[in-house]
Design a protein around this motif. Structure first.
Motif, PDB file in Angstrom:
ATOM      1  N   SER A   2      25.656  49.655  42.451  1.00 34.86           N
ATOM      2  CA  SER A   2      26.428  49.921  43.659  1.00 34.86           C
ATOM      3  C   SER A   2      26.767  48.657  44.435  1.00 34.86           C
ATOM      4  CB  SER A   2      25.658  50.895  44.546  1.00 34.86           C
ATOM      5  OG  SER A   2      24.403  50.350  44.881  1.00 34.86           O
ATOM      6  N   GLN A  23      33.412  40.084  36.032  1.00 31.14           N
ATOM      7  CA  GLN A  23      33.779  40.762  37.272  1.00 31.14           C
ATOM      8  C   GLN A  23      35.286  40.985  37.345  1.00 31.14           C
ATOM      9  OE1 GLN A  23      31.848  40.099  41.145  1.00 31.14           O
ATOM     10  NE2 GLN A  23      33.854  39.447  41.871  1.00 31.14           N
ATOM     11  N   TYR A  26      36.034  43.806  34.563  1.00 40.78           N
ATOM     12  CA  TYR A  26      35.416  45.130  34.670  1.00 40.78           C
ATOM     13  C   TYR A  26      35.128  45.584  36.093  1.00 40.78           C
ATOM     14  CZ  TYR A  26      34.865  44.239  29.734  1.00 40.78           C
ATOM     15  OH  TYR A  26      35.118  43.942  28.421  1.00 40.78           O
ATOM     16  N   GLY A  27      35.483  44.774  37.079  1.00 40.91           N
ATOM     17  CA  GLY A  27      35.241  45.122  38.468  1.00 40.91           C
ATOM     18  C   GLY A  27      33.928  44.557  38.962  1.00 40.91           C
ATOM     19  N   THR A  29      31.508  45.838  40.434  1.00 41.70           N
ATOM     20  CA  THR A  29      30.336  46.676  40.179  1.00 41.70           C
ATOM     21  C   THR A  29      30.370  47.258  38.770  1.00 41.70           C
ATOM     22  OG1 THR A  29      31.404  48.628  41.102  1.00 41.70           O
ATOM     23  CG2 THR A  29      30.111  47.281  42.631  1.00 41.70           C
ATOM     24  N   GLU A  31      32.639  48.921  37.451  1.00 41.33           N
ATOM     25  CA  GLU A  31      33.159  50.284  37.503  1.00 41.33           C
ATOM     26  C   GLU A  31      34.164  50.583  36.397  1.00 41.33           C
ATOM     27  OE1 GLU A  31      35.678  47.875  40.468  1.00 41.33           O
ATOM     28  OE2 GLU A  31      33.552  47.984  39.937  1.00 41.33           O
ATOM     29  N   LEU A  32      34.691  49.559  35.743  1.00 38.33           N
ATOM     30  CA  LEU A  32      35.642  49.771  34.650  1.00 38.33           C
ATOM     31  C   LEU A  32      34.955  49.813  33.283  1.00 38.33           C
ATOM     32  CD1 LEU A  32      38.585  47.546  35.937  1.00 38.33           C
ATOM     33  CD2 LEU A  32      38.263  50.025  36.170  1.00 38.33           C
ATOM     34  N   SER A  34      32.290  52.087  30.807  1.00 39.05           N
ATOM     35  CA  SER A  34      31.722  53.427  30.660  1.00 39.05           C
ATOM     36  C   SER A  34      30.198  53.352  30.784  1.00 39.05           C
ATOM     37  CB  SER A  34      32.096  54.020  29.300  1.00 39.05           C
ATOM     38  OG  SER A  34      31.406  53.351  28.256  1.00 39.05           O
ATOM     39  N   ARG A  35      29.599  54.480  30.991  1.00 47.28           N
ATOM     40  CA  ARG A  35      28.133  54.577  31.044  1.00 47.28           C
ATOM     41  C   ARG A  35      27.536  54.049  29.732  1.00 47.28           C
ATOM     42  NH1 ARG A  35      23.850  57.500  33.106  1.00 47.28           N
ATOM     43  NH2 ARG A  35      22.396  58.280  31.553  1.00 47.28           N
ATOM     44  N   LYS A  38      27.602  50.270  29.581  1.00 48.03           N
ATOM     45  CA  LYS A  38      26.572  49.679  30.438  1.00 48.03           C
ATOM     46  C   LYS A  38      25.198  49.785  29.782  1.00 48.03           C
ATOM     47  CE  LYS A  38      29.123  50.722  34.645  1.00 48.03           C
ATOM     48  NZ  LYS A  38      29.190  51.544  35.855  1.00 48.03           N
TER      49      LYS A  38
END
Length: 104
Positions: A2, A23, A26-27, A29, A31-32, A34-35, A38
């Motif tokens: 977060s 960064q 993929y943003g 955090t 956020e770009l 997938s689970r 990560k």
């Protein structure tokens, strides 16, 4: 995640690092991603850190890993990952404790 990756790493804006590139792609955090992506990165990083750590795992730890994977609920597995990462980064380990104990 977060908070932006700079909160957890040494990344600073315009430092030209891989972290900056990640960064941007993929943003801040991730956020770009997938689970699954990560979790893959967590696994890849953990495997390398484990390989670089001295010593060996006790046999019982392999059993504990199997027990966790077969019987612990998903949210608790995620919590264990978070807690273990916190301990690896900021906590003391058995090897730290053994170094401080008198010789037997």
């Amino acid at each position: 995640m977060s908070k932006p990756i700079g909160h957890f790493t040494s990344y600073t804006i315009n430092d030209g690092s891989l972290l900056e590139s990640l960064q941007e792609r993929y943003g801040s955090t991730f956020e770009l991603m997938s689970r699954r992506e990560k979790l893959f990165l967590i696994s890849a990083i953990a495997i390398q850190l484990c390989d670089q750590s001295p010593g060996r795992c006790r046999e019982e730890i392999y059993t504990v890993g199997h027990q966790i994977n077969s019987s612990v609920p998903l949210s608790d597995k995620e919590g264990l990952i978070e807690g273990l990462i916190n301990q690896v980064r900021w906590g003391r380990s058995l090897s730290d404790t053994r170094e401080a104990l008198p010789m037997e």
